[in-house]
Design a protein around this motif. Sequence first.
Motif, PDB file in Angstrom:
ATOM      1  N   ASP A 171       0.826  -1.207   0.000  1.00 53.51           N
ATOM      2  CA  ASP A 171       0.000   0.000   0.000  1.00 53.51           C
ATOM      3  C   ASP A 171       0.861   1.258   0.000  1.00 53.51           C
ATOM      4  N   ILE A 172       1.651   1.473   1.037  1.00 49.06           N
ATOM      5  CA  ILE A 172       2.490   2.669   1.102  1.00 49.06           C
ATOM      6  C   ILE A 172       3.850   2.317   1.708  1.00 49.06           C
ATOM      7  N   ALA A 173       4.899   2.757   1.045  1.00 44.27           N
ATOM      8  CA  ALA A 173       6.255   2.653   1.581  1.00 44.27           C
ATOM      9  C   ALA A 173       6.853   4.056   1.598  1.00 44.27           C
ATOM     10  N   ILE A 174       7.569   4.382   2.659  1.00 39.55           N
ATOM     11  CA  ILE A 174       8.160   5.708   2.811  1.00 39.55           C
ATOM     12  C   ILE A 174       9.673   5.555   2.834  1.00 39.55           C
ATOM     13  N   HIS A 175      10.324   6.054   1.786  1.00 40.63           N
ATOM     14  CA  HIS A 175      11.770   5.924   1.628  1.00 40.63           C
ATOM     15  C   HIS A 175      12.474   7.258   1.846  1.00 40.63           C
ATOM     16  N   TYR A 176      13.765   7.152   2.078  1.00 40.10           N
ATOM     17  CA  TYR A 176      14.624   8.331   2.118  1.00 40.10           C
ATOM     18  C   TYR A 176      15.839   8.047   1.242  1.00 40.10           C
ATOM     19  N   ALA A 177      16.203   9.023   0.395  1.00 41.93           N
ATOM     20  CA  ALA A 177      17.369   8.875  -0.473  1.00 41.93           C
ATOM     21  C   ALA A 177      18.621   9.064   0.371  1.00 41.93           C
ATOM     22  N   ASP A 178      19.257   7.950   0.733  1.00 41.14           N
ATOM     23  CA  ASP A 178      20.387   7.967   1.660  1.00 41.14           C
ATOM     24  C   ASP A 178      21.699   7.728   0.915  1.00 41.14           C
ATOM     25  N   ARG A 179      22.771   7.610   1.671  1.00 46.19           N
ATOM     26  CA  ARG A 179      24.090   7.292   1.126  1.00 46.19           C
ATOM     27  C   ARG A 179      24.719   6.172   1.946  1.00 46.19           C
ATOM     28  N   THR A 180      25.486   5.301   1.286  1.00 43.22           N
ATOM     29  CA  THR A 180      26.239   4.285   2.011  1.00 43.22           C
ATOM     30  C   THR A 180      27.466   4.934   2.649  1.00 43.22           C
ATOM     31  N   VAL A 181      28.168   4.187   3.488  1.00 45.55           N
ATOM     32  CA  VAL A 181      29.371   4.732   4.140  1.00 45.55           C
ATOM     33  C   VAL A 181      30.438   5.081   3.110  1.00 45.55           C
ATOM     34  N   GLN A 182      30.367   4.442   1.938  1.00 46.06           N
ATOM     35  CA  GLN A 182      31.310   4.783   0.859  1.00 46.06           C
ATOM     36  C   GLN A 182      30.839   5.957   0.021  1.00 46.06           C
ATOM     37  N   GLY A 183      29.637   6.476   0.339  1.00 41.50           N
ATOM     38  CA  GLY A 183      29.118   7.628  -0.385  1.00 41.50           C
ATOM     39  C   GLY A 183      28.280   7.285  -1.591  1.00 41.50           C
ATOM     40  N   HIS A 184      27.948   6.016  -1.775  1.00 46.47           N
ATOM     41  CA  HIS A 184      27.141   5.618  -2.927  1.00 46.47           C
ATOM     42  C   HIS A 184      25.651   5.845  -2.640  1.00 46.47           C
ATOM     43  N   ARG A 223      16.794   4.157   1.887  1.00 46.76           N
ATOM     44  CA  ARG A 223      16.425   3.620   3.191  1.00 46.76           C
ATOM     45  C   ARG A 223      14.908   3.624   3.304  1.00 46.76           C
ATOM     46  N   CYS A 224      14.327   2.514   3.656  1.00 44.65           N
ATOM     47  CA  CYS A 224      12.878   2.444   3.840  1.00 44.65           C
ATOM     48  C   CYS A 224      12.574   2.620   5.322  1.00 44.65           C
ATOM     49  N   ASP A 225      11.956   3.731   5.665  1.00 44.82           N
ATOM     50  CA  ASP A 225      11.620   4.001   7.062  1.00 44.82           C
ATOM     51  C   ASP A 225      10.361   3.251   7.495  1.00 44.82           C
ATOM     52  N   TRP A 226       9.342   3.213   6.621  1.00 44.17           N
ATOM     53  CA  TRP A 226       8.059   2.621   7.008  1.00 44.17           C
ATOM     54  C   TRP A 226       7.413   1.873   5.850  1.00 44.17           C
ATOM     55  N   VAL A 227       6.740   0.788   6.189  1.00 45.09           N
ATOM     56  CA  VAL A 227       5.763   0.139   5.323  1.00 45.09           C
ATOM     57  C   VAL A 227       4.425   0.216   6.033  1.00 45.09           C
ATOM     58  N   LEU A 228       3.415   0.756   5.355  1.00 48.66           N
ATOM     59  CA  LEU A 228       2.071   0.888   5.908  1.00 48.66           C
ATOM     60  C   LEU A 228       1.108   0.038   5.081  1.00 48.66           C
ATOM     61  N   GLU A 229       0.467  -0.920   5.720  1.00 48.41           N
ATOM     62  CA  GLU A 229      -0.566  -1.722   5.074  1.00 48.41           C
ATOM     63  C   GLU A 229      -1.922  -1.215   5.556  1.00 48.41           C
ATOM     64  N   GLU A 232      11.085  -4.816   1.603  1.00 55.01           N
ATOM     65  CA  GLU A 232      11.611  -3.453   1.615  1.00 55.01           C
ATOM     66  C   GLU A 232      12.686  -3.250   2.681  1.00 55.01           C
ATOM     67  N   GLN A 233      12.813  -4.226   3.599  1.00 53.42           N
ATOM     68  CA  GLN A 233      13.743  -4.100   4.729  1.00 53.42           C
ATOM     69  C   GLN A 233      13.481  -2.793   5.488  1.00 53.42           C
ATOM     70  N   SER A 234      12.203  -2.566   5.780  1.00 55.06           N
ATOM     71  CA  SER A 234      11.812  -1.320   6.423  1.00 55.06           C
ATOM     72  C   SER A 234      12.221  -1.303   7.891  1.00 55.06           C
ATOM     73  N   LEU A 235      12.515  -0.109   8.379  1.00 59.25           N
ATOM     74  CA  LEU A 235      12.863   0.052   9.781  1.00 59.25           C
ATOM     75  C   LEU A 235      11.652  -0.140  10.683  1.00 59.25           C
ATOM     76  N   GLU A 236      10.471   0.273  10.194  1.00 58.98           N
ATOM     77  CA  GLU A 236       9.236   0.155  10.959  1.00 58.98           C
ATOM     78  C   GLU A 236       8.117  -0.310  10.040  1.00 58.98           C
ATOM     79  N   ARG A 237       7.046  -0.858  10.660  1.00 59.94           N
ATOM     80  CA  ARG A 237       5.929  -1.370   9.875  1.00 59.94           C
ATOM     81  C   ARG A 237       4.646  -1.249  10.693  1.00 59.94           C
ATOM     82  N   ALA A 238       3.535  -1.010  10.010  1.00 59.63           N
ATOM     83  CA  ALA A 238       2.265  -0.861  10.719  1.00 59.63           C
ATOM     84  C   ALA A 238       1.111  -1.344   9.856  1.00 59.63           C
ATOM     85  N   LEU A 239       0.126  -1.956  10.524  1.00 61.54           N
ATOM     86  CA  LEU A 239      -1.153  -2.265   9.891  1.00 61.54           C
ATOM     87  C   LEU A 239      -2.136  -1.196  10.344  1.00 61.54           C
ATOM     88  N   CYS A 240      -2.691  -0.460   9.398  1.00 61.39           N
ATOM     89  CA  CYS A 240      -3.575   0.669   9.685  1.00 61.39           C
ATOM     90  C   CYS A 240      -4.999   0.301   9.278  1.00 61.39           C
TER      91      CYS A 240
END
Length: 363
Positions: free
Chosen positions: A241-254, A258-264, A300-308
């Motif tokens: 339904d909804i995934a909330i990502h952030y455009a991040d960087r790896t430790v090497q700068g690539h 990052r997926c913060d949340w998956v909302l079902e 998505e390997q999300s950090l958090e997840r919720a059923l709404c």
Amino acid sequence: MPNGFIGGIPEQEIAAIFEAKGVPGDAGAGRATRFLRKLSDLIARRWAVGEDGTGAVFLLAEKVSDAMNGRDGQSRPTLINGNDPISDHVWLVNGQLANAHALTLQWETGGSLAMIVEAGLGHLPAVTIDLRDRERSPQVQFFPNGCGDLDAMVTLYVGDQPIDEITMKGTLDDFYENTLRTPMTVSAGHSPDRIWKESSKGIPQPRPEESIEGMLLRHLKAVFPDHDPQAQSATADGYLDIAIHYADRTVQGHPARRCDWVLELKALADRTTNDNSSSTNSEDAITKGVRQTIAYSNIEQSLERALCVYDMRDVANDDETCFVHVQEDATDNKIHLWRWRLMRSAEEGRREKYPLKADSHRL
């Protein structure tokens, strides 16, 4: 225009771009949301270089030249580049920040917004930025109806930090209170989506879950302008339904995502759109939702997840009875179980919000 072309561009070329780059973060966003995301980029650039000041106010005008008529101010066409200080000014801008004017109004961060109303600009959508606490990310508030309506305020979250549970739950609560709680709040939101076909009888519109999803997605794009909320992303296990990502960087700068949340999302109704009793088993629907949340979160390997759960049923249940059969599975898989009840009338909403002792005497 020949078949196979859109706006003079071959459909295959458009498809290839989407395949390579994905759906743009602004896709489906309204004018105000696009403005907020542009402004968030500007705030981030100024914050990164150590903006010397306490904050500012930005006013969004449909046509800046008309809004500036009879007003004093300095044109700053290069403001969007991020090289000019923004603090201690009241800015009048368009949605792209390309046409910007610093008004001759004396602004003090933390002061009253009445000066903007008195200047005849209280109807313009406004954003206040507070930079006084350097230990925190910039504090940003959005007044979609302008400074003349301070009750309609939305807190925006800018920065690269993951969205925590308290912030997400508060955001979803605000969305419910201001957009879904009663039929009147749905109408007041001026959304093209509708939830109820005939609310007094509990008859939903076709696919109410999809309508809620679309409304929520627009809200999340506004509240989290630095993040990239997306809906109906295809996975090997179906469409989440909804995934909330952030455009991040790896430790090497690539580049990384990052997926913060998956909302079902689940909308539970006891009537069909044809005013028949629904044959859907609510417990089965919630069980299915928990399983989908697990699957999509793992993908998505999300950090958090919720059923709404958005409960449209005419039942006096509560969160505990709604989720009791899946509570153990949710705990094992660290799934937040959240539920909101959609009232069928403003009167029902008042009774729920302001209970009286006299209610027990009602027949």
